[in-house]
Design a protein around this motif. Sequence first.
Motif, PDB file in Angstrom:
ATOM      1  N   VAL A 161      -7.802   2.010  -2.396  1.00 30.81           N
ATOM      2  CA  VAL A 161      -8.690   2.056  -1.241  1.00 30.81           C
ATOM      3  C   VAL A 161      -8.991   3.533  -1.048  1.00 30.81           C
ATOM      4  N   ARG A 193     -12.864  -0.531  -1.375  1.00 32.25           N
ATOM      5  CA  ARG A 193     -11.830  -1.245  -2.119  1.00 32.25           C
ATOM      6  C   ARG A 193     -12.236  -1.349  -3.585  1.00 32.25           C
ATOM      7  N   ILE A 234      -3.657   4.646  -2.034  1.00 28.88           N
ATOM      8  CA  ILE A 234      -4.578   5.138  -1.015  1.00 28.88           C
ATOM      9  C   ILE A 234      -4.485   6.654  -1.016  1.00 28.88           C
ATOM     10  N   LEU A 293      -5.790   6.797   9.351  1.00 28.15           N
ATOM     11  CA  LEU A 293      -5.702   6.081   8.084  1.00 28.15           C
ATOM     12  C   LEU A 293      -4.373   5.352   7.944  1.00 28.15           C
ATOM     13  N   PRO A 329       0.631   1.626   5.306  1.00 30.07           N
ATOM     14  CA  PRO A 329       1.286   1.764   3.994  1.00 30.07           C
ATOM     15  C   PRO A 329       2.782   1.490   4.074  1.00 30.07           C
ATOM     16  N   ARG A 366      -4.665   2.246  10.103  1.00 22.53           N
ATOM     17  CA  ARG A 366      -5.570   1.248   9.530  1.00 22.53           C
ATOM     18  C   ARG A 366      -5.017   0.601   8.274  1.00 22.53           C
ATOM     19  N   THR A 367      -4.281   1.354   7.452  1.00 23.08           N
ATOM     20  CA  THR A 367      -3.834   0.826   6.160  1.00 23.08           C
ATOM     21  C   THR A 367      -2.402   0.303   6.167  1.00 23.08           C
ATOM     22  N   ARG A 396       0.837  -1.194   0.000  1.00 23.82           N
ATOM     23  CA  ARG A 396       0.000   0.000   0.000  1.00 23.82           C
ATOM     24  C   ARG A 396       0.877   1.252   0.000  1.00 23.82           C
ATOM     25  N   GLY A 425     -13.326   2.548   4.222  1.00 26.30           N
ATOM     26  CA  GLY A 425     -12.514   2.324   3.035  1.00 26.30           C
ATOM     27  C   GLY A 425     -13.271   1.541   1.984  1.00 26.30           C
TER      28      GLY A 425
END
Length: 183
Positions: free
Chosen positions: A144, A158, A80, A94, A100, A97-98, A54, A156
């Motif tokens: 996302v 997808r 993202i 974010l 990256p 949660r993601t 990500r 989010g």
Amino acid sequence: MPSLVADLRRRAALHPQRPALILGEEVVTYAELWDRLQAVAVEFTRAGVVAGDRILLLGKSTPAFVYGYYAAHWLGAVAIPVDPQAPPSRREELIDRTQPKLVFGSADEHHPSLGRIRALQALCGLPSGSVDSAGPALDALADVIFTTGTTGRPKGVRLTQRNIATAAHHINAVIRCREADVE
């Protein structure tokens, strides 16, 4: 139906000198867009990005943002996009949660809250280079996109490469956009 990035590659080969992006006085041709996304993809690869990773894209609607977006797709990474004006607490949420692999944005859009993740500045003058890639599979996760969270926690959404390619195809069918419309 080709992915968005496969379609861009085709257009760059067929119409290299036609405008691909116009932002105010700045015009970027298809060939320039392809070269610049390749240069960003080289930097993403040097940062260790591989398919499925990500990449948080922190930026405004600028050519550099587009280079990062397409480079992520070319590598099969997940883009993202995040509004740089979002409050620091939202960006932190974010990121948590993601998870990256890296953050891509211009120097004026980099915020201290991103310090714990490797960040790359959006350098429009990157040296040329290319990354050997077959491009993404149509069923691969592409983006996302987070809602604003006005009614609670941002959600989010997808999107696969196929979702994006299908949406672009239908938008073009409705507005009847042709390659000759931009000169």
